[in-house]
Write a protein that holds these residues in place. Structure first.
Motif, mmCIF file in Angstrom:
data_model
loop_
_atom_site.group_PDB
_atom_site.id
_atom_site.type_symbol
_atom_site.label_atom_id
_atom_site.label_comp_id
_atom_site.label_asym_id
_atom_site.label_seq_id
_atom_site.Cartn_x
_atom_site.Cartn_y
_atom_site.Cartn_z
ATOM 1 N N VAL A 38 0.841 -1.208 0.000
ATOM 2 C CA VAL A 38 0.000 0.000 0.000
ATOM 3 C C VAL A 38 0.872 1.253 0.000
ATOM 4 O O VAL A 38 0.582 2.224 -0.715
ATOM 5 C CB VAL A 38 -0.956 -0.016 1.208
ATOM 6 N N VAL A 39 1.945 1.230 0.791
ATOM 7 C CA VAL A 39 2.876 2.368 0.802
ATOM 8 C C VAL A 39 3.466 2.575 -0.588
ATOM 9 O O VAL A 39 3.586 3.714 -1.069
ATOM 10 C CB VAL A 39 3.987 2.132 1.848
ATOM 11 N N TYR A 40 3.801 1.495 -1.261
ATOM 12 C CA TYR A 40 4.331 1.588 -2.627
ATOM 13 C C TYR A 40 3.268 2.093 -3.599
ATOM 14 O O TYR A 40 3.537 2.965 -4.432
ATOM 15 C CB TYR A 40 4.835 0.211 -3.058
ATOM 16 N N ARG A 41 2.058 1.564 -3.500
ATOM 17 C CA ARG A 41 0.979 1.974 -4.398
ATOM 18 C C ARG A 41 0.608 3.445 -4.221
ATOM 19 O O ARG A 41 0.199 4.116 -5.176
ATOM 20 C CB ARG A 41 -0.249 1.112 -4.157
ATOM 21 N N MET A 42 0.764 3.951 -3.015
ATOM 22 C CA MET A 42 0.458 5.361 -2.768
ATOM 23 C C MET A 42 1.533 6.280 -3.332
ATOM 24 O O MET A 42 1.338 7.497 -3.401
ATOM 25 C CB MET A 42 0.296 5.602 -1.264
ATOM 26 N N GLY A 43 2.662 5.722 -3.723
ATOM 27 C CA GLY A 43 3.738 6.527 -4.270
ATOM 28 C C GLY A 43 4.714 7.032 -3.239
ATOM 29 O O GLY A 43 5.562 7.879 -3.545
ATOM 30 N N LEU A 44 4.656 6.504 -2.011
ATOM 31 C CA LEU A 44 5.572 6.946 -0.969
ATOM 32 C C LEU A 44 6.929 6.267 -1.074
ATOM 33 O O LEU A 44 7.857 6.606 -0.325
ATOM 34 C CB LEU A 44 4.964 6.674 0.413
ATOM 35 N N ALA A 45 7.064 5.301 -1.990
ATOM 36 C CA ALA A 45 8.324 4.599 -2.210
ATOM 37 C C ALA A 45 8.426 4.236 -3.680
ATOM 38 O O ALA A 45 7.414 4.069 -4.369
ATOM 39 C CB ALA A 45 8.408 3.340 -1.336
ATOM 40 N N ASP A 46 9.658 4.116 -4.178
ATOM 41 C CA ASP A 46 9.882 3.785 -5.586
ATOM 42 C C ASP A 46 9.702 2.304 -5.876
ATOM 43 O O ASP A 46 9.505 1.913 -7.025
ATOM 44 C CB ASP A 46 11.293 4.197 -6.009
ATOM 45 N N SER A 47 9.791 1.469 -4.855
ATOM 46 C CA SER A 47 9.680 0.026 -5.040
ATOM 47 C C SER A 47 9.116 -0.597 -3.770
ATOM 48 O O SER A 47 9.102 0.039 -2.702
ATOM 49 C CB SER A 47 11.047 -0.588 -5.365
ATOM 50 N N ARG A 48 8.681 -1.823 -3.878
ATOM 51 C CA ARG A 48 8.169 -2.514 -2.692
ATOM 52 C C ARG A 48 9.258 -2.776 -1.666
ATOM 53 O O ARG A 48 8.998 -2.654 -0.463
ATOM 54 C CB ARG A 48 7.462 -3.813 -3.101
ATOM 55 N N PRO A 49 10.484 -3.160 -2.071
ATOM 56 C CA PRO A 49 11.551 -3.289 -1.060
ATOM 57 C C PRO A 49 11.821 -1.992 -0.305
ATOM 58 O O PRO A 49 12.056 -2.011 0.908
ATOM 59 C CB PRO A 49 12.765 -3.722 -1.902
ATOM 60 N N GLN A 50 11.776 -0.855 -1.009
ATOM 61 C CA GLN A 50 11.971 0.415 -0.316
ATOM 62 C C GLN A 50 10.813 0.702 0.624
ATOM 63 O O GLN A 50 11.010 1.202 1.738
ATOM 64 C CB GLN A 50 12.121 1.544 -1.336
ATOM 65 N N ALA A 51 9.590 0.392 0.197
ATOM 66 C CA ALA A 51 8.424 0.577 1.058
ATOM 67 C C ALA A 51 8.531 -0.287 2.303
ATOM 68 O O ALA A 51 8.192 0.141 3.407
ATOM 69 C CB ALA A 51 7.147 0.250 0.285
ATOM 70 N N ARG A 52 9.006 -1.517 2.123
ATOM 71 C CA ARG A 52 9.186 -2.415 3.262
ATOM 72 C C ARG A 52 10.166 -1.815 4.263
ATOM 73 O O ARG A 52 9.954 -1.868 5.483
ATOM 74 C CB ARG A 52 9.691 -3.768 2.751
ATOM 75 N N GLN A 53 11.240 -1.210 3.752
ATOM 76 C CA GLN A 53 12.231 -0.603 4.633
ATOM 77 C C GLN A 53 11.653 0.596 5.373
ATOM 78 O O GLN A 53 11.928 0.791 6.568
ATOM 79 C CB GLN A 53 13.451 -0.182 3.818
ATOM 80 N N LEU A 54 10.846 1.419 4.692
ATOM 81 C CA LEU A 54 10.224 2.560 5.359
ATOM 82 C C LEU A 54 9.347 2.106 6.526
ATOM 83 O O LEU A 54 9.340 2.727 7.590
ATOM 84 C CB LEU A 54 9.387 3.361 4.359
ATOM 85 N N VAL A 55 8.607 1.018 6.306
ATOM 86 C CA VAL A 55 7.747 0.510 7.377
ATOM 87 C C VAL A 55 8.589 -0.045 8.517
ATOM 88 O O VAL A 55 8.331 0.238 9.699
ATOM 89 C CB VAL A 55 6.798 -0.574 6.830
ATOM 90 N N GLN A 56 9.599 -0.819 8.192
ATOM 91 C CA GLN A 56 10.434 -1.436 9.229
ATOM 92 C C GLN A 56 11.168 -0.399 10.072
ATOM 93 O O GLN A 56 11.419 -0.625 11.257
ATOM 94 C CB GLN A 56 11.436 -2.392 8.596
#
Length: 212
Positions: free
Chosen positions: A107-125
């Motif tokens: 969801v973070v990736y789909r919202m455009g808050l990250a360039d990729s899902r791995p980056q979104a995962r890192q933002l959440v972690q």
């Protein structure tokens, strides 16, 4: 928390297509699929010409592996997602994809808050994301209609998120989500429909794999 730590470009080359695991780099000539469009490994280049017709099992396996790699899910967790989807009403394949789409990192990736899902995962972690105004560091948390996903107020002051606001207007948010660029928050409107999931996956092959 188990996760893949190897070179992600190998995963794209193994599937023979871009999985967009490195964000904007995948759109440049530096993408490994563009430069070396053959499977990884010592004999990858020569074996691409020797392969005959792929068996049904191989097609099913590759589709399952592709789904795992796109969403960054390990084997055991993916099995649990499938078991959960098979117990729900409706089409098992769609239920599986809808569950994967509702992961917080996706969801973070789909919202455009990250360039990729791995980056979104890192933002959440790293604790930069809040779910319903509560800090969470669990990328696999499943969102539901009505949930609010936002950036922590303390994280809003970081250079990354300041620069992000200037480019968010150019990104397209799926219709099952909303995004407010001023405070970097969004809401889940409904469960994504199949046409909202723009990934080249044949979920029926995954169902057939687990139905053997």
């Amino acid at each position: 928390m188990a996760r893949y730590t190897g070179p992600v470009c190998r995963l794209c080359r193994r599937e023979g297509e871009k999985l967009f695991l490195k964000g904007s780099r995948c759109l440049t000539p530096k993408c490994s699929v563009e430069r070396r469009g053959y499977p990884p490994g010592q004999h990858g280049r020569e074996n691409q010409f020797r392969r005959g017709r792929a068996s049904d099992y191989l097609l099913q396996l590759r589709e399952k592996q592709k789904a795992r790699r796109v969403y960054g899910v390990m084997e055991r967790q993916f099995n649990r997602y499938f078991e959960r989807a098979s117990r729900q009403k409706g089409l098992t394949g769609y239920n599986l994809l809808a569950t994967l789409e509702r992961r917080l990192d996706n969801v973070v990736y789909r919202m455009g808050l990250a360039d990729s899902r791995p980056q979104a995962r890192q933002l959440v972690q790293h604790g930069h994301i809040m779910l319903n105004n509560r800090k969470t560091n669990i990328p696999s948390a499943l969102v539901a209609p009505g949930d609010v996903v936002s950036v922590r107020p303390q994280s809003n002051r970081l250079t990354y998120f300041k620069d992000l606001r200037q480019n968010l207007d150019d990104r397209r948010v799926p219709r099952w989500l909303t995004l407010e660029t001023t405070n970097l928050s969004g809401r889940v409107l409904h469960v994504p429909a199949r046409e909202d999931i723009d990934i080249s996956l044949n979920e029926q092959l995954i169902v057939e794999y687990y139905s053997r």
